[in-house]
Design an enzyme around this catalytic site. Structure first.
Site, PDB file in Angstrom:
ATOM      1  N   GLU A   1      46.965  -7.518 -42.592  1.00  0.00           N
ATOM      2  CA  GLU A   1      45.587  -7.405 -43.072  1.00  0.00           C
ATOM      3  C   GLU A   1      45.365  -8.212 -44.335  1.00  0.00           C
ATOM      4  OE1 GLU A   1      42.151  -5.974 -45.298  1.00  0.00           O
ATOM      5  OE2 GLU A   1      44.255  -5.825 -45.905  1.00  0.00           O
TER       6      GLU A   1
ATOM      7  N   ASP B   1      51.262  -3.878 -44.383  1.00  0.00           N
ATOM      8  CA  ASP B   1      51.547  -5.067 -45.183  1.00  0.00           C
ATOM      9  C   ASP B   1      50.867  -4.936 -46.542  1.00  0.00           C
ATOM     10  OD1 ASP B   1      48.930  -5.553 -43.878  1.00  0.00           O
ATOM     11  OD2 ASP B   1      49.027  -7.481 -44.906  1.00  0.00           O
TER      12      ASP B   1
END
Length: 451
Positions: free
Chosen positions: A156, A92
């Site tokens: 994250e 991500d």
């Protein structure tokens, strides 16, 4: 470095690595599904899973984590009796901010001036490519000498704790002798660095309300309490005159012992405008690695364009607090919320909500794995010795892993050196750094297996 067979192999793999990173960067995998389609993150997760399967990983799975995102797991068995190493990265990314401000499109990997530009190129899609290159180089030079687990996180950047929660629910999954977190970076380009500390983080949303609705500023301004004005006063109370973070009850005078960050180098790395002062006191290293730091991430209020002459009835802000090692993030969050509530003026109604949190981390740099890493870096970076530095950012998973696996050694390396400008416009990765750190990781696995 070129005389080393592992280094020669990695060098030969770099064109393919660029092509793969181009594919991975193309996914707009921001794990904020109010802004970006979930399908983009799912596409990136499947790409990572397919890459692991292509390398012979077993038990490859997309793990549905408690925050509604997916992490990707795979296991590559090693020789019988070999140690197990867990390699971490995340697919991500941060939003690209103002896409028009990018020199080239943020989700199209573009080579320019010796660097590869694109959102996630360094943080941390490039980190996953680094793991792949290291493993491929080992396969071409005698095989992978350890068992390898790979975990690639899907949220994250959001700080929502999906993988931490999953790991706590399935503690057997990520057990390892050593863990390599590929999500930080060298202190400067070409200087091999392990990160020995991370600041933790807490995110708090504060809402202030004063009126049932907005009022005409000419008719009521001067007596009617302005919620936006109250919020500005509250946020200003979080800093001293010199810009130091001042939260009631939270100490901020710790010192950083070790590698120092010269002020002129920091000004250059941070692109501070001429004549603008740095904030805080103490050394730069004190301020960014050893002390708490508050940042106002956003304010909900009328934009300048289209604003009307009104007294605002309500306003809210999102506040981030970076928490240094030695300070409990839970306690720091409570102090931040108490400060915001106590400093709200005029009897205005105030509410605070914690929406994200992670504890700080401190590594044991005396472990055998650090010795192996130092030896590997000396080969991959001829003439340079491994340095140990702090990191102002947060990786909450580190503390979860340290708690679940207290005997595991944890090392932090990665591609996010200052020129990478992670989280900013025009993020990039140095292909030379990607190559050297891939060699480093491969040699580390060899040396660690033999230790």
């Amino acid at each position: 470095m070129s005389s080393n067979p592992v280094a020669e192999t990695v060098a030969s793999l770099m064109p393919g690595a660029q092509a793969e990173l181009t594919e991975l960067v193309a996914f707009r995998s921001v794990a904020d599904f109010d802004q970006y389609p979930r399908s983009e993150s799912e596409g990136a997760a499947n790409w990572v899973a397919d890459a692991l399967r292509a390398e012979g990983f077993q038990d490859v799975a997309l793990l549905d984590t408690p925050d509604g995102t997916q992490s990707v797991y795979g296991f590559l068995p090693g020789p019988e009796g070999a140690k197990t190493v867990l390699l971490y990265a995340h697919y991500d990314v941060q939003p690209p901010l103002d896409e028009a401000a990018w020199t080239t499109p943020p989700f199209e990997l573009t080579e320019r001036d010796g660097r590869w530009y694109g959102r996630g190129a360094a943080d941390c899609k490039g980190g996953f490519i680094m793991h792949l290159l290291a493993l491929r180089a080992l396969k071409a030079n005698g095989g992978v000498p350890v068992g390898v687990k790979v975990i690639v996180e899907g949220s994250e950047e959001q700080g929502t704790g999906g993988l931490e929660g999953y790991a706590e629910q399935h503690p057997e999954l990520l057990t390892a002798d050593t863990i390599v977190i590929g999500d930080v970076g060298n202190f400067r380009l070409g200087l091999p660095t392990v990160t020995s500390t991370l600041r933790g983080m807490t995110l708090v949303r504060v809402q202030i309300d004063t009126l049932e609705g907005n009022l005409h500023s000419g008719q009521f301004g001067g007596a009617a309490p302005d919620a936006l004005g109250a919020l500005i006063r509250v946020l200003d109370s979080l800093r001293a005159e010199d810009g130091s973070t001042t939260i009631d009850g939270l100490t901020g005078d710790a010192r950083w012992e070790g590698l120092q960050y010269q002020e002129e180098a920091f000004r250059k790395d941070a692109k501070v405008l001429d004549g603008v002062e740095l904030i805080g006191s103490g050394t730069v290293a004190d301020r960014i690695w050893a002390r708490p730091a508050v940042t106002v991430l956003g304010i909900d209020c009328p934009p300048v364009v289209g604003a009307t002459p009104s007294v605002q009835a309500g306003a809210r802000a999102l506040v981030s607090l970076r928490v240094p090692p030695g300070v409990d993030a839970v306690e720091a969050s409570k102090l931040l919320q108490a400060h915001l509530e106590a400093r709200t003026p005029w009897g205005a109604r105030v509410s605070t909500e914690q929406i994200g949190q992670g504890q700080p981390f401190r590594a044991d740099t005396s472990s055998p794995a650090y010795t192996a890493m130092a030896e590997a870096m000396a080969v991959a970076y001829p003439g340079e010795e491994m340095q140990s530095a702090g990191q102002g950012g947060s990786i909450p998973l580190c503390n979860t892993l340290a708690s679940l696996y207290p005997h595991a050694e944890i090392l932090l390396i990665g591609l996010s050196e200052p020129q990478a400008q992670i989280h900013a416009v025009n993020e990039s990765v140095s292909p030379d750094e990607l190559e050297r750190l891939s060699v480093t990781e491969a040699l580390f696995l060899q040396k660690y297996a033999a230790s």
